[in-house]
Design an enzyme around this catalytic site. Structure first.
Site, PDB file in Angstrom:
ATOM      1  N   GLY A   1      52.186  16.791  25.259  1.00 25.07           N
ATOM      2  CA  GLY A   1      51.951  18.004  26.033  1.00 25.07           C
ATOM      3  C   GLY A   1      51.095  19.005  25.269  1.00 25.07           C
ATOM      4  O   GLY A   1      51.164  19.097  24.041  1.00 25.07           O
TER       5      GLY A   1
ATOM      6  N   GLY B   1      50.380  22.345  26.845  1.00 20.54           N
ATOM      7  CA  GLY B   1      50.426  23.663  27.494  1.00 20.54           C
ATOM      8  C   GLY B   1      51.062  24.743  26.651  1.00 20.54           C
ATOM      9  O   GLY B   1      50.864  25.933  26.908  1.00 20.54           O
ATOM     10  N   GLU B   2      51.861  24.359  25.690  1.00 21.02           N
ATOM     11  CA  GLU B   2      52.623  25.376  24.970  1.00 21.02           C
ATOM     12  C   GLU B   2      52.283  25.465  23.489  1.00 21.02           C
ATOM     13  O   GLU B   2      52.456  26.505  22.866  1.00 21.02           O
ATOM     14  CB  GLU B   2      54.123  25.122  25.173  1.00 21.02           C
ATOM     15  CG  GLU B   2      54.480  25.356  26.630  1.00 21.02           C
ATOM     16  CD  GLU B   2      55.862  24.891  27.041  1.00 21.02           C
ATOM     17  OE1 GLU B   2      56.799  25.669  26.900  1.00 21.02           O
ATOM     18  OE2 GLU B   2      55.977  23.736  27.518  1.00 21.02           O
TER      19      GLU B   2
END
Lengths: 179, 330, 702
Positions: C660, C662-663
C-alpha cells in the site's frame, strides 16, 4: 402568505451562466454557489467550507475569480458567471484542464473545479499586471513557481496535489505566453 | 440565517436614509465578512441595503499627490493601482498579504475596514462573548487567545481587528469619509475602531446608518518610504499573528518623519505613537528602532498564550524600519 | 479481440475519471439530483456532558419551508449499532459537545439552516472532563489497540539493559488532535422506496455503509443500495459510516421524500472523528556507536466515553529497529470529547514522529550520522515477532534518498547554517507502514460487443482505484488497458473492503486479478479464446487466499529528507525541499502513485508545522473548528516535492506484488521536518505543531 413573504423574501435575479441567460426567483438568502448547485444543477462548483476559507466554490464573476459561497445571488443581478462547466469549448478542453490531466493535478477532484477557475483567474490577473504578495514592487508579475504558489493559495487541496497544480498552471502560462 | 429584505441603493444618501430608518438593517458591499457572519448567526439583519453599486469604485489621484479611494473599490484593484503600488507600497503589500486572490477581488475597501474580529468565541453564537452579547462574558481571557490582543484590551474583551489593510491605512494617516444622517464627516482610520473598555460591543465610532463612502490618503513627502510586514502560521491565506506598517523618512542618518502601526495586537490598527515619539530625530539604526518598539510595547499586557506577540512585533518593527532606512522599498 | 500480452501495470496511465473531474461533470454524493429532495441541517449539542431535557420546535417549525425536526423523542428507532457513535437521536444523553441533539428538515438549504437555528434545546448539564494528560488518573490499559494489535509487548529486559547502556536517551513527544478535513464534507442523500433504501454517500466503503444501514433499520441488505461513485477525499474519516448517513436515512423516512444532508464544515470536528492527541515517552539505550540495546516506546492517548479507539502509536517500534530489549505500551483515558477515529496512518503517523525524532536525538548523542545510525540498527527479522521480512527496503531508501538529496555534503553541526536572517537545516527520518489485505469479491465480464468490464465495490477516494484496477484487469486478461472498464462505488457490485489501511489496491486488485484470470482461462478453454454471443461473466472471491496469510512480516518502508528555513525574527518556518524515497513493492501506476506519496508528505508537512487543534477546557470542543483556524497547508506552504521509489520484487504479497502507498507518505514526514528544524536552530521540537511562537521561544532561550 404575507407573513411568509415577510420572513423569507425572494427576488427575481437575472444571471448569465456559461453564456446561458437565466431568470430566477430566489430566496434572498441564496448564495451564488447554492444557486448554481441547487437551482441550475451545475454542481461543478463545490461546497467545501461555505465560508470563503477553502476556494472549492471559486467561479469567475464578470471575468474575475470569486468565492461563490459568499456572494448573495440577489446582489449579482445581471452578472455573467463562468463555472468549471463553462471552461471547455465544447469537447475541446481548456488548456488548464488538459494540463491538470497531464500533470495529475488532483486526486479526489473535489477542489479541482475551484482550482481550475482560480487558475483561469490567475492567468488573466497576471496578464493584466495585477501584483501578488510576492511580486517585487516596481516589477510586472512573471508566473514562476513562487508566484503561482502564492496566487493559488486561496484554493486548498487536502490530497496535496499542489506541486502538480503548480506545474500545470505554469505549463499553461508558458504555452500561453509562447502563443 | 433568517430571511431578510434586500434593497439596492441608488446613491449613498438613499442608502443612509434606508439603513438609518431600520434598526435591523445592514449595508452589503462585497459581503465577504457579512455573509459569513450571517451564516454563523452572528449577524441577523432584517434588511440588506446593497451599496456595492451606489458607492464609488474609482481611485483618484489629486494634483497634490493625495488620493481618494471610493469605498467600493475592490481590494485587488487598490493593491494594483499605481498611486498605491508605487507610491505607497505599504498599502499594496498589506492588501496582498490578506485573504486570497478570490476574496480580494470581492472585498471592498469600506468592508475591509469594518470587518469583525475573528475571535473564535465571537464567531460561535453558542458561547458567551461580550462583543456580540454584552454582559455574557469573555471566555477568551482564560480560553483560546493565542491570536488575540496584547494592547488596549480589557478584561471584557481581548479581540483583535483582523484587517491588514487597515494597519497600512493607519500608518498612512488615512481618513475615512463618513456619510450619516447629519451629513458628512471624516474620521482618521486609526481612530475609527474603539478599544473595548467596558463596552466591547461598541466596535467603531460610527453610528447606525453611518456609511463610509471614501478613504482619503494624504500626500506623502517625496523622501518617505513605506512598507508592511506580516508574520503568520501559514505562508499565505492566514490572518496575521502580528504585523507592522511603517512610513519612514530619513535625513542625514536620522529619523525625520515616521509613522508606525501594529496589526493583530489590538481591537484596532494600533498606531504606535509612543514609538514614533521616541524615534523622531533619533539615529536611524536598528538600536533606535528596537528601543522605540520596546517603548511602545511596554504597555502590552499579554495573556497566558500570546506573549510571543511582544518580541514578534518588536522584531517585525526593527526589520521593517531597518529595511526602509536602508532604502529597500519593500 | 486482442490477446496481446500487454503490460499495463507499471505504466503511468492518466486517471480514467480525470476528464469528468476536470470538467465538473463528476457528481459527488449530494450532487446527484433527487427530485423533490428536502434538506437536513443538524443542531449540535452545546454542552459537553449531560442530557437533553426539552427540545422546543415551535419556532423552528414555523420557519417558512420547515418540514420536520427530528429529536431523540420522535426520531425513528434504530437497532443497536456496533459503532455507538451511529446511535443518533436514540437517547437524551449527550456525550460530547457538538453531538447531534436534533435535526432540522426543510424544503431548501436556506430554510433548513434557519430551521435548525430556531430549534431551542434545553439540557441538564453534568460536569465534564475533557483535558487529556499523560498522568490522568483514569488512564488504563485497553484490551487491545487499533487494528487488533496487543496493548503491551515486552521482550528481554528493558529496565536493566537501559540502565546499563552507555548512551541513554529519554524524551517525551506530544502530538495534538488532528482533523482529516477532506475537501468534500461528509454528505448523504437518502431516498426510500417502500422498504427499499437508496443512498448516495460520501464514504470510503459503501459495502460497509450498506451493511450498517441494513442492521440499523432492520432491512434486508439486498434492499439497500449505497452508491459512492466519486468521493472528495476521506483520509480515514469516511472509513466507517458517519452519523450523516444514518441521519439522512432517518429524515427521509420521516418526511417521506429524499433528503440531502451535507455536514457543515464546522461539524466535521465533532461528528466525523479526528486523530487523538498522544504523549509518547521514548527511551533508548545504546552503545557509543549508536547500536540500540534497549528501546521503550510508551504511548498515552485519549478516547471518548462513547467508543474506545486507541491510536496504536507504539506499534512501529515493534517493527523498525533491532533491539534485544524492548517495551512497547499503550494507555488510554476516556474523556467527554468527540470520538476519535481513523486518520491517515493511524498509529504509525504519530508513533514514527516520536520514534524517528528520538533516533535523531540518539544519533546526535552518539555523534553518528542519522542515516548511518539507522542502517546500523537494521534488524535481520521483525524485532517483535522474529518473523523474516518479506522484503525490507529501508536501507536502500536511506542510501538512495541520501544520494539524491545530497545528504553527504551536510555539516552536521546544528544552528550554524545562516543566510541573512534565516537559519537553514536538513533532516532525515524513516517511514514504515504495514501491508494489509482483506477478502473481497469481484466479477469480470467479457462483453459480447468487445471489451471487458470488471466490477467490484471499491471506492475511489482520489487514489486512482478505477484506473489501477483496470490496469490489473488488463494484465490479468492479457489485453490492452483501454479495452477494460472498471466499475466501482456501488454496493450492488461484488462486496469489497474499505478504502483504508492502504489496502485497497491489494485487496480489490487481488479479487479483480483472480476473476480476470479465471475469465481468461474459461474463454481460452471453453470458447477457443472467443467471447460467446451472450458474453461471459466470472466471479471470484479471495477469502481463502487472503486468510491463508503469510509467515513473513510484510511492511513498506521509506525515507524522508527535508530542508527547512527558519526566520530568526518571526519564528516562521518554511519548507525548502522534501524528498521521499519509498520501497513499497511494485508501483502499479507511477503517475497516481507519485501523487499519493506527495499528498501524504504534504499532510505530514501540515502535521509538523501547521495543524493541530486545542480542546477548550471550559466548553469541551475543538477550538479550531473551521478552515480559517485549522490550518491545512496552502499551495504556498508546499515546495516542489521529489518522490522516488526502489523497485521491489516481493513474491509474498499478492498477485500484483504491491504494497500500500496511500499512507506511508505521511509517516515520518513530520519527524524529518522537526529534525531539520533542530539542525537549523539547535533546539529540539518535541511538541507538534511547531508554530512561530514556539520557534521564537526556542530562539529566545538559546
Amino acid at each position: 402568505m404575507d407573513d411568509e413573504s415577510r420572513r423569507c423574501p425572494s427576488s427575481e435575479v437575472r444571471l448569465q451562466v456559461n453564456g446561458t441567460p437565466y431568470r430566477l426567483r430566489l430566496d434572498n438568502r441564496t448564495t451564488l454557489l447554492d444557486t448554481l448547485r441547487e437551482h441550475l444543477d451545475l454542481t461543478g462548483a463545490k461546497k467545501g467550507c461555505d465560508h470563503g476559507q477553502c476556494g472549492a466554490c471559486t467561479v469567475l464573476v464578470d471575468g474575475r475569480r470569486s468565492n461563490s459561497c459568499l456572494l448573495l445571488a440577489v446582489a449579482l443581478d445581471g452578472a455573467a458567471v463562468t463555472t468549471v462547466e463553462g471552461l471547455a469549448d465544447g469537447e475541446r478542453l481548456h488548456p488548464l484542464q488538459e494540463a491538470f490531466l497531464e500533470h495529475d493535478a488532483f486526486q479526489c477532484g473535489y477542489c479541482t473545479p475551484g482550482q481550475l477557475c482560480s487558475a483561469a483567474g490567475v492567468l488573466a490577473e497576471a496578464a493584466d499586471g495585477m501584483p501578488s504578495a510576492v511580486t517585487p514592487v516596481g516589477e510586472s508579475p512573471r508566473l514562476d513557481g513562487g508566484e503561482i504558489r502564492e496566487r493559488m493559495s486561496g484554493n486548498l487541496c487536502r490530497c496535496g496535489a499542489y506541486p502538480n497544480i503548480v506545474r500545470a498552471v505554469q505549463d499553461t502560462a508558458q504555452a500561453g505566453a509562447a502563443r | 440565517m433568517k430571511g431578510f429584505d434586500y434593497r439596492r441603493a441608488g446613491d449613498p444618501a438613499g442608502a443612509v436614509a434606508a439603513v438609518a430608518a431600520a434598526p435591523g438593517a445592514r449595508y452589503l458591499a462585497g459581503g465577504t465578512n457579512l455573509v459569513d457572519l450571517m451564516k454563523l448567526g452572528v449577524e441577523a439583519p432584517d434588511l440588506l441595503v446593497d451599496v456595492g453599486r451606489a458607492l464609488d469604485d474609482r481611485i483618484e489621484e489629486g494634483p497634490d499627490g493625495s488620493v481618494r479611494i471610493g469605498a467600493a473599490v475592490r481590494n485587488s484593484d487598490l493593491a494594483a493601482h499605481p498611486a498605491v503600488r508605487r507610491r505607497r507600497p505599504a498599502l499594496s503589500q498589506a492588501l496582498l498579504a490578506g485573504a486570497s486572490g478570490q476574496l480580494r477581488n470581492t472585498a471592498t475597501v469600506g468592508g475591509n475596514l469594518l470587518q469583525r474580529t475573528r475571535c473564535p468565541y465571537f464567531q460561535d453564537i453558542t458561547k458567551p462573548c461580550n462583543r456580540r452579547d454584552p454582559g455574557s462574558g469573555c471566555p477568551a481571557v482564560e480560553g483560546a487567545h493565542r491570536d488575540l490582543a496584547i494592547l488596549g484590551a480589557s478584561d471584557q474583551c481581548v479581540a483583535t481587528h483582523p484587517s491588514d489593510m487597515a494597519v497600512a491605512l493607519a500608518a498612512l494617516d488615512a481618513e475615512a469619509v463618513v456619510l450619516g444622517t447629519a451629513g458628512q464627516r471624516t474620521v482618521p482610520v486609526a481612530e475609527l475602531h474603539r478599544l473595548p473598555g467596558d463596552h466591547p460591543e461598541r466596535e467603531t465610532v460610527l453610528e447606525h446608518g453611518d456609511l463610509i463612502t471614501d478613504v482619503l490618503l494624504p500626500a506623502l513627502p517625496p523622501g518617505a518610504r513605506s512598507g508592511y510586514r506580516k508574520a503568520r502560521d501559514r505562508a499565505s491565506y492566514a490572518f496575521a499573528l502580528a504585523s507592522v506598517a511603517a512610513v519612514l523618512e530619513v535625513r542625514e542618518g536620522s529619523v525625520h518623519r515616521v509613522a508606525l502601526a501594529f496589526g493583530a495586537v489590538a481591537a484596532r490598527p494600533w498606531r504606535a505613537r509612543t514609538a514614533e515619539e521616541a524615534l523622531r530625530g533619533a539615529p536611524a539604526t536598528a538600536e533606535s528602532f528596537a528601543r522605540a518598539a520596546d517603548a511602545e510595547l511596554a504597555a502590552a499586557r499579554p495573556l497566558r498564550d500570546n506573549g510571543y506577540k511582544v518580541p514578534l512585533t518588536r522584531n517585525l518593527t526593527v526589520r521593517l524600519l531597518t529595511d526602509l532606512a536602508e532604502g529597500a522599498s519593500r | 479481440m486482442s490477446t496481446t500480452s500487454s503490460r499495463a501495470l507499471g505504466t503511468p496511465l492518466r486517471r480514467v475519471e480525470g476528464r469528468a473531474k476536470a470538467t465538473g461533470t463528476a457528481r459527488y454524493a449530494v450532487e446527484h439530483s433527487a427530485p423533490g429532495a428536502a434538506y437536513a441541517w443538524p443542531v449540535p449539542a452545546t454542552v459537553a456532558r449531560g442530557a437533553v431535557t426539552a427540545v422546543h420546535c415551535a419556532d423552528a417549525l414555523a420557519e417558512p419551508g420547515a418540514l420536520a425536526v427530528l429529536t431523540h423523542e420522535n426520531a425513528p428507532r434504530l437497532r443497536e449499532p456496533q459503532d455507538a457513535t451511529l446511535a443518533v437521536l436514540q437517547s437524551p444523553e449527550i456525550a460530547h459537545r457538538g453531538q447531534v441533539a436534533a435535526l432540522a428538515v426543510a424544503e431548501t438549504l436556506e430554510a433548513a439552516r434557519a430551521c435548525a437555528a430556531a430549534v431551542r434545546v434545553e439540557y441538564a448539564q453534568l460536569p465534564h472532563d475533557v483535558v487529556f494528560r499523560a498522568d490522568h488518573p483514569r488512564l488504563y490499559a485497553p484490551e487491545q489497540v487499533n487494528a487488533g494489535y496487543p496493548t503491551d509487548r515486552e521482550r528481554g529486559g528493558f529496565d536493566a539493559a537501559y540502565a546499563a547502556a552507555a548512551v541513554q536517551l529519554d524524551a517525551t513527544y506530544r502530538t495534538p488532535p488532528l482533523h482529516n478535513h477532506p475537501m468534500e464534507p461528509h454528505a448523504t442523500v437518502a431516498e426510500w422506496d417502500g422498504s427499499r433504501l437508496l443512498v448516495r454517500d460520501s464514504d470510503q466503503g459503501s459495502s460497509d455503509a450498506r451493511r450498517t444501514l441494513a442492521d440499523l433499520f432492520g432491512l434486508d441488505p439486498e434492499d439497500v443500495l449505497v452508491v459512492s461513485e466519486h468521493v472528495g477525499g476521506g483520509f480515514g474519516s469516511k472509513g466507517t459510516p458517519r452519523p450523516q448517513l444514518v441521519l439522512a436515512a432517518m429524515a427521509a423516512r420521516v418526511v417521506q421524500r429524499p433528503v440531502k444532508l451535507a455536514l457543515p464544515r464546522r461539524l466535521l470536528a465533532p461528528l466525523t472523528g479526528h486523530r487523538a492527541p498522544t504523549v509518547q515517552r521514548v527511551r533508548i539505550g545504546a552503545d557509543r556507536d549508536g547500536r540500540i540495546t534497549a528501546l521503550a516506546h510508551e504511548s498515552a492517548t485519549c478516547t471518548s466515553t462513547v467508543r474506545e479507539f486507541v491510536e496504536q502509536s507504539s506499534v512501529p517500534s515493534r517493527v523498525m529497529y533491532a533491539s534485544p530489549n524492548s517495551r512497547t505500551t499503550h494507555r488510554v483515558v476516556a474523556l467527554n470529547l468527540p470520538s476519535p477515529s481513523w486518520m491517515r496512518a493511524p498509529g504509525e503517523c504519530p508513533g514514527m514522529f516520536a520514534l524517528e525524532s528520538a533516533v535523531d536525538e540518539l544519533a546526535e548523542a552518539c555523534g553518528v550520522d542519522p542515516v548511518e545510525l539507522r542502517i546500523r540498527n537494521e534488524p535481520d527479522a521483525e524485532p517483535d515477532s522474529g518473523r523474516p521480512f518479506s522484503s525490507r527496503g529501508l536501507v536502500a531508501c536511506l542510501r538512495e534518498g541520501a544520494r539524491r538529496f545530497g545528504w553527504h555534503d551536510r555539516d552536521p553541526r546544528p544552528g550554524v547554517h545562516r543566510e541573512g536572517g534565516l537559519l537553514l537545516g536538513t533532516g532525515v527520518a524513516a517511514a514504515t507502514y504495514p501491508v494489509y489485505a482483506s477478502p473481497c469479491a469481484a466479477e469480470a465480464r467479457a462483453e459480447p460487443g468487445g471489451g471487458f468490464t470488471v466490477g467490484i465495490n471499491a471506492t475511489d477516494i482520489g487514489t486512482g482505484a478505477r484506473t489501477v484496477l483496470g490496469q490489473i484487469a488488463a494484465d490479468a486478461l492479457g489485453v490492452p488497458a483501454d479495452t477494460v472498464r472498471a466499475l466501482v462505488g456501488r454496493s450492488d457490485l461484488p462486496r469489497a473492503s474499505v478504502a483504508g489501511g492502504s489496502s485497497g489496491t491489494a485487496s480489490w486488485g487481488w479479487a479483480v486479478h483472480k476473476a480476470c484470470r479465471e475469465l481468461r482461462l474459461r474463454l481460452d478453454r471453453d470458447h477457443g479464446g472467443a467471447v460467446p454471443p451472450g458474453g461471459l461473466t466470472v466471479t471470484a472471491d479471495t477469502t481463502e487466499d487472503v486468510r491463508a496469510g503469510s509467515e513473513y512480516a510484510r511492511h513498506a518502508f521509506g525515507a524522508h529528507f527535508a530542508e527547512v528555513q527558519v526566520d530568526t525574527g518571526t519564528g516562521e518556518v518554511r519548507v525548502r525541499r522534501m524528498l521521499g524515497m519509498f520501497a513499497a513493492g511494485r508501483i502499479l501506476n507511477p503517475r497516481t502513485a507519485r501523487s499519493q506519496f506527495i499528498g501524504g508528505m504534504t499532510m505530514g508537512l501540515g502535521m509538523a508545522l501547521l495543524e493541530g487543534s486545542t480542546v477548550d477546557p471550559r466548553f469541551g470542543d475543538h477550538v479550531e473548528a473551521d478552515l480559517a483556524s485549522y490550518h491545512v497547508p496552502t499551495c504556498a506552504d508546499v515546495p516542489d516535492i521529489e518522490v522516488g521509489w526502489i523497485d521491489e520484487e516481493d513474491p509474498h504479497l499478492n498477485p500484483m506484488g504491491s504494497k500500500g502507498i496511500g499512507e506511508i507518505g505521511i509517516v515520518g514526514a513530520a519527524a524529518a521536518l522537526t529534525n531539520a528544524l533542530h539542525h537549523a536552530v539547535g533546539h529540539r521540537f518535541r511538541t507538534l505543531p511547531v508554530h512561530p511562537d514556539t520557534v521564537l521561544a526556542a530562539l529566545g532561550a538559546l
